[in-house]
Design a protein around this motif. Structure first.
Motif, mmCIF file in Angstrom:
data_model
loop_
_atom_site.group_PDB
_atom_site.id
_atom_site.type_symbol
_atom_site.label_atom_id
_atom_site.label_comp_id
_atom_site.label_asym_id
_atom_site.label_seq_id
_atom_site.Cartn_x
_atom_site.Cartn_y
_atom_site.Cartn_z
ATOM 1 N N HIS A 33 0.136 -16.305 9.269
ATOM 2 C CA HIS A 33 -1.262 -15.880 9.325
ATOM 3 C C HIS A 33 -1.812 -16.077 10.737
ATOM 4 O O HIS A 33 -1.602 -17.117 11.362
ATOM 5 N N PRO A 34 -2.511 -15.078 11.297
ATOM 6 C CA PRO A 34 -3.007 -15.167 12.682
ATOM 7 C C PRO A 34 -3.907 -16.349 12.960
ATOM 8 O O PRO A 34 -4.001 -16.785 14.102
ATOM 9 N N ASP A 35 -4.567 -16.880 11.931
ATOM 10 C CA ASP A 35 -5.405 -18.055 12.156
ATOM 11 C C ASP A 35 -4.578 -19.311 12.354
ATOM 12 O O ASP A 35 -5.082 -20.339 12.801
ATOM 13 N N GLU A 43 0.719 -11.336 14.063
ATOM 14 C CA GLU A 43 -0.149 -10.452 13.298
ATOM 15 C C GLU A 43 0.636 -9.281 12.725
ATOM 16 O O GLU A 43 0.445 -8.898 11.566
ATOM 17 N N GLU A 44 1.547 -8.712 13.528
ATOM 18 C CA GLU A 44 2.337 -7.589 13.065
ATOM 19 C C GLU A 44 3.262 -7.997 11.921
ATOM 20 O O GLU A 44 3.418 -7.283 10.921
ATOM 21 N N PHE A 46 2.723 -10.481 9.931
ATOM 22 C CA PHE A 46 1.867 -10.775 8.787
ATOM 23 C C PHE A 46 1.562 -9.497 8.010
ATOM 24 O O PHE A 46 1.578 -9.467 6.771
ATOM 25 N N LYS A 47 1.280 -8.416 8.723
ATOM 26 C CA LYS A 47 1.024 -7.132 8.075
ATOM 27 C C LYS A 47 2.264 -6.653 7.312
ATOM 28 O O LYS A 47 2.170 -6.091 6.220
ATOM 29 N N GLN A 176 -11.388 -8.769 9.566
ATOM 30 C CA GLN A 176 -10.251 -8.128 10.219
ATOM 31 C C GLN A 176 -9.793 -6.949 9.370
ATOM 32 O O GLN A 176 -9.578 -7.082 8.163
ATOM 33 N N THR A 178 -7.088 -4.292 8.125
ATOM 34 C CA THR A 178 -5.646 -4.180 8.009
ATOM 35 C C THR A 178 -5.322 -2.979 7.142
ATOM 36 O O THR A 178 -6.213 -2.398 6.509
#
Length: 374
Positions: A33-35, A43-44, A46-47, A176, A178
Motif C-alpha cells: 500500500h502506498p501509505d 503503487e503500480e 498495488f494496483k 486517490q 484507481t
C-alpha cells in the motif's frame, strides 16, 4: 505486453481455497500500500494485486477467469473491469484495510491522548540489602510537561488557533483515483503535525515541544527478599504522556552482588565452613556467620565432610508474603598439608589402633565400586 497470470500475481496455486487467496492478498496489500511502502513501483504493484484479487476474490469472476483467462474481462460492460462495481466480495474497502491502518488507509491516532513511554533503571544492591530490604534514592532523566506553557507549546499569552488545514482534527483525508474506483486515505496533517492547532510564538522554555527534560529524584523501597533479576514497577514514574495522556511507568531491574560467604537457594542461605580433622572426629562447638551475626553450632563427633546442618529461620524472607527460609551450613573437613614429625607419629599410632581402617558403613560402597569397574 501479456498480462501476468493473476494466480502468479498473488502467489497462490490455481487450486488455492478462497481463504488462501484472501490471506495472500491481505499480506501483499499490507506490504505494497502506498501509505506504507514508499518504493517507486509500489503503487503500480498495488494496483496489480487489486486487479488480480478483484477477479480471484469473486467466485463467479474466478470461474470465468479459470475458463477463459484474461479474455473473459477484456471488454468493458461485458463483465470486464469497466463494470466491476464490487471488490472481490468486499462491498467496502475499509473491511479489508481497517485492521491494517486503524480504520482508514494510513490513518493514525492523531490528536488523541497518548500514554507516555516506560523507563528502565538498573540498580545494584548488596546481598544483605536484598535479604532485609532497603530504601534507595535514584536520579533519572525524564520528560515532563513544560511548567512554563503547561504543554500548550505556545508562549503564554500568545494566541493558539485551530489548524485551518485539518480543522482541528489532526488528520487530512486524501482521495486517490484507481482503476477500481476511489481509495480514501487519512494521513497526519503536515501543517500542525497532528496537533490540531497552530501558534505563531513557540514557548520560550520548551521551544514549542510542550515538554522538558529534567532529572527526577525518586525514592525506591526495595522489599525484603527480592532476588537477583527481579524487577519493580513504579506506576506513573515514566515519561509524561502527550495531549493529556497518562505517564508511563518506571521499571527498576534489581541486580544483587555476590556475597563473600553466602549464596542463595530460593529462600535459603547456604554457607560452607571448614572443620579440622580433630573437630570432625571428636566434635566441637563452632561459631558460624549468619546474615544477623555469628551463632554457635554444635558439631557432633564423627561428622563427615559435606554434612549439612540447618539453622531455622536464618534465611531470607519471602518477598510475596510471610515466612522466612533457613540457613544451610555445609561443613568441609580440611586435611592438613604440613605435619610435624610428632603429628605423623601420632597418626601412625592412631592407624595401628584401627583408625586407618575403612568404616563398616563404607565397605559396601567400595565393594560396589570394584564391581562396577570389573
Amino acid at each position: 505486453m501479456a498480462k501476468e497470470d493473476y494466480y502468479d500475481v498473488l502467489g497462490v496455486p490455481r487450486g488455492a481455497s478462497a481463504d488462501d487467496v484472501k490471506k495472500a492478498y491481505r499480506k501483499l496489500a499490507r506490504e505494497l500500500h502506498p501509505d506504507v511502502n514508499q518504493a517507486p513501483d509500489a503503487e503500480e504493484k498495488f494496483k496489480t494485486i487489486n486487479e488480480a484479487y478483484s477477479v480471484l476474490g469473486d467466485p463467479e469472476r474466478r470461474q470465468k477467469y479459470d475458463q477463459f483467462g484474461h479474455s473473459a474481462f477484456d471488454n468493458a460492460g461485458q463483465g470486464g473491469f469497466g463494470d466491476f462495481g464490487g471488490f472481490g466480495g468486499f462491498d467496502d474497502l475499509g473491511d479489508i484495510f481497517s485492521e491494517f491502518f486503524g480504520g482508514g488507509f494510513g490513518a493514525r491516532q492523531a490528536n488523541r491522548p497518548q500514554r507516555g513511554a516506560d523507563l528502565r533503571y538498573d540498580m545494584t544492591i548488596e546481598f544483605e540489602e536484598a535479604a532485609f530490604g532497603t530504601e534507595k534514592e535514584i536520579s533519572i532523566p525524564r520528560t515532563e510537561i513544560c511548567n512554563h506553557c503547561h504543554g500548550n507549546q505556545a508562549e503564554p499569552g500568545t494566541p493558539i488557533k485551530t489548524c485551518p488545514e485539518c480543522n482541528g482534527s489532526g488528520q487530512v483525508r486524501y482521495v486517490q483515483q484507481t482503476p477500481l474506483g476511489q481509495f480514501a486515505s487519512t494521513r497526519t496533517c503536515s501543517r500542525c503535525r497532528g496537533e490540531g492547532k497552530t501558534f505563531e510564538t513557540p514557548c520560550s522554555v520548551c521551544h514549542g515541544s510542550g515538554t522538558q527534560r529534567k532529572m527526577n529524584n525518586i525514592t525506591v523501597n526495595i522489599p525484603a527478599g527480592i532476588d537477583d533479576g527481579q524487577s519493580l514497577r513504579l506506576g506513573g514514574r515514566g515519561e509524561s504522556g502527550q495531549r493529556g495522556g497518562p505517564p508511563g511507568d518506571l521499571l527498576i531491574l534489581v541486580r544483587v552482588k555476590p556475597h563473600e560467604y553466602f549464596r542463595r537457594e530460593g529462600r535459603n542461605v547456604v554457607c560452607e565452613v571448614p572443620l579440622s580433622f580433630v573437630q570432625a572426629s571428636l566434635g566441637d562447638e563452632i561459631q558460624v556467620p549468619t546474615l544477623e551475626g555469628g551463632v554457635n553450632l554444635r558439631i557432633p563427633e564423627g561428622t563427615q565432610s559435606g554434612k549439612t546442618f540447618r539453622l531455622r529461620n536464618k534465611g531470607i524472607k519471602d518477598v510475596r508474603g510471610p515466612g522466612r527460609g533457613d540457613q544451610l551450613v555445609k561443613v568441609k573437613v580440611i586435611t592438613p598439608q604440613k605435619l610435624t614429625t610428632r603429628q605423623k607419629d601420632l597418626l601412625r599410632e592412631f592407624a595401628k589402633e584401627g583408625g586407618g581402617e575403612v568404616p563398616e558403613e563404607s565397605k559396601g560402597f567400595f565393594e560396589r565400586m570394584k564391581d562396577a569397574l570389573r
